[in-house]
Design an enzyme around this catalytic site. Structure first.
Site, PDB file in Angstrom:
ATOM      1  N   GLY A  49      19.002  61.532  48.528  1.00  0.00           N
ATOM      2  CA  GLY A  49      18.843  60.228  47.914  1.00  0.00           C
ATOM      3  C   GLY A  49      17.384  59.848  48.029  1.00  0.00           C
ATOM      4  O   GLY A  49      16.661  60.438  48.839  1.00  0.00           O
ATOM      5  N   GLN A  54      10.159  54.036  48.067  1.00  0.00           N
ATOM      6  CA  GLN A  54       9.688  55.164  48.881  1.00  0.00           C
ATOM      7  C   GLN A  54       8.581  55.956  48.191  1.00  0.00           C
ATOM      8  O   GLN A  54       7.907  56.752  48.823  1.00  0.00           O
ATOM      9  CB  GLN A  54      10.845  56.108  49.212  1.00  0.00           C
ATOM     10  CG  GLN A  54      11.841  55.506  50.177  1.00  0.00           C
ATOM     11  CD  GLN A  54      12.914  56.525  50.503  1.00  0.00           C
ATOM     12  OE1 GLN A  54      13.883  56.665  49.771  1.00  0.00           O
ATOM     13  NE2 GLN A  54      12.738  57.257  51.592  1.00  0.00           N
ATOM     14  N   CYS A 100      15.758  60.187  56.776  1.00  0.00           N
ATOM     15  CA  CYS A 100      15.078  59.485  55.689  1.00  0.00           C
ATOM     16  C   CYS A 100      13.739  60.167  55.444  1.00  0.00           C
ATOM     17  O   CYS A 100      13.037  60.484  56.398  1.00  0.00           O
ATOM     18  CB  CYS A 100      14.874  58.027  56.100  1.00  0.00           C
ATOM     19  SG  CYS A 100      14.094  57.023  54.832  1.00  0.00           S
ATOM     20  N   LEU A 101      13.412  60.372  54.167  1.00  0.00           N
ATOM     21  CA  LEU A 101      12.136  61.027  53.858  1.00  0.00           C
ATOM     22  C   LEU A 101      10.946  60.164  54.301  1.00  0.00           C
ATOM     23  O   LEU A 101       9.846  60.670  54.454  1.00  0.00           O
ATOM     24  CB  LEU A 101      12.036  61.363  52.370  1.00  0.00           C
ATOM     25  CG  LEU A 101      13.029  62.419  51.855  1.00  0.00           C
ATOM     26  CD1 LEU A 101      12.837  62.645  50.363  1.00  0.00           C
ATOM     27  CD2 LEU A 101      12.912  63.733  52.610  1.00  0.00           C
ATOM     28  N   HIS A 142      22.489  53.498  52.222  1.00  0.00           N
ATOM     29  CA  HIS A 142      21.146  53.772  52.761  1.00  0.00           C
ATOM     30  C   HIS A 142      20.084  53.530  51.677  1.00  0.00           C
ATOM     31  O   HIS A 142      19.075  52.866  51.926  1.00  0.00           O
ATOM     32  CB  HIS A 142      21.104  55.222  53.268  1.00  0.00           C
ATOM     33  CG  HIS A 142      19.773  55.695  53.742  1.00  0.00           C
ATOM     34  ND1 HIS A 142      19.556  56.163  55.025  1.00  0.00           N
ATOM     35  CD2 HIS A 142      18.583  55.802  53.101  1.00  0.00           C
ATOM     36  CE1 HIS A 142      18.283  56.512  55.146  1.00  0.00           C
ATOM     37  NE2 HIS A 142      17.668  56.323  53.989  1.00  0.00           N
ATOM     38  N   GLU A 143      20.331  54.059  50.474  1.00  0.00           N
ATOM     39  CA  GLU A 143      19.332  53.942  49.400  1.00  0.00           C
ATOM     40  C   GLU A 143      19.208  52.505  48.902  1.00  0.00           C
ATOM     41  O   GLU A 143      18.109  52.025  48.638  1.00  0.00           O
ATOM     42  CB  GLU A 143      19.676  54.866  48.224  1.00  0.00           C
ATOM     43  CG  GLU A 143      19.685  56.355  48.561  1.00  0.00           C
ATOM     44  CD  GLU A 143      18.471  56.821  49.342  1.00  0.00           C
ATOM     45  OE1 GLU A 143      17.373  56.276  49.145  1.00  0.00           O
ATOM     46  OE2 GLU A 143      18.621  57.734  50.174  1.00  0.00           O
ATOM     47  N   HIS A 146      17.097  50.339  50.992  1.00  0.00           N
ATOM     48  CA  HIS A 146      15.648  50.482  50.757  1.00  0.00           C
ATOM     49  C   HIS A 146      15.130  49.434  49.777  1.00  0.00           C
ATOM     50  O   HIS A 146      13.991  49.004  49.874  1.00  0.00           O
ATOM     51  CB  HIS A 146      15.323  51.872  50.173  1.00  0.00           C
ATOM     52  CG  HIS A 146      15.123  52.942  51.214  1.00  0.00           C
ATOM     53  ND1 HIS A 146      14.129  52.885  52.158  1.00  0.00           N
ATOM     54  CD2 HIS A 146      15.765  54.116  51.428  1.00  0.00           C
ATOM     55  CE1 HIS A 146      14.180  53.968  52.917  1.00  0.00           C
ATOM     56  NE2 HIS A 146      15.168  54.733  52.495  1.00  0.00           N
TER      57      HIS A 146
HETATM   58 ZN    ZN Z   1      15.679  56.550  53.310  1.00  0.00          ZN
END
Ligand code: ZN
Length: 175
Positions: A49, A54, A100-101, A142-143, A146
């Protein structure tokens, strides 16, 4: 298509609520390119995701990756969602690992509702509504977090399980 730079923990863009996308904006070449670049960036870094903030774009666009198939047929289906809203469908929660990236090589356990409904616009601007459960429900939450400047660490009940990937593999996985 381009691979975009991913903002890491500490960059203010990750903490800022993202703005709504105007329906008329969705079909513009610039927005379509952002969707394509987001997908390419997610695949490059093997995420499941990714959200627009991000990649330093503070707009309500996110990708929800659905893990499908196993072994050779392993595939991640990507659902781009615009202005998404997520609603829990049950009171049942599940605790599982997240990464998470934007917090590279870290893992932590987070409790979340295990069934959710997502309402959004797709990349063509059509209304979509779908239910998710299990890990996909987690990815969606989660996404979408963000887009409100919320990171998975904010959802952790305690930091006891917060760890680096190397230690995660060494101490927290069975295989
Ligand atoms: Zn993330």
């Amino acid at each position: 298509m381009s691979i975009l730079k991913v903002a890491r923990l500490g960059h203010p863009v990750l903490r800022k609520p993202a703005r709504k996308v105007e329906p008329a904006e969705i079909k513009s070449p610039a927005f379509q390119k952002l969707v394509d670049d987001l997908i390419e960036t997610m695949r490059e870094y093997e995420g499941i995701g990714l959200a627009a903030p991000q990649v330093h774009e503070s707009v309500r666009l996110a990708l929800i990756g659905i893990d499908e198939g196993e072994g050779k047929n392993h595939n991640i289906r990507v659902l781009p969602v615009v202005n998404p809203e997520v609603t829990p469908l049950s009171k049942t929660t599940e605790e599982d690992w997240e990464g998470c990236l934007s917090l590279p090589k870290m893992r932590g356990r987070v409790v979340r509702p295990d069934k959710v409904q997502v309402r959004a616009l797709d990349r063509r601007g059509n209304r979509v509504e779908f239910d998710l459960e299990g890990y996909s429900a987690r990815v969606a939450q989660h996404e979408i977090d963000h887009l409100d400047g919320i990171l998975f660490i904010d959802r952790m009940k305690s930091f006891e399980t917060l760890c680096f990937l190397e230690e995660y593999s060494k101490f927290w996985t069975e295989d």
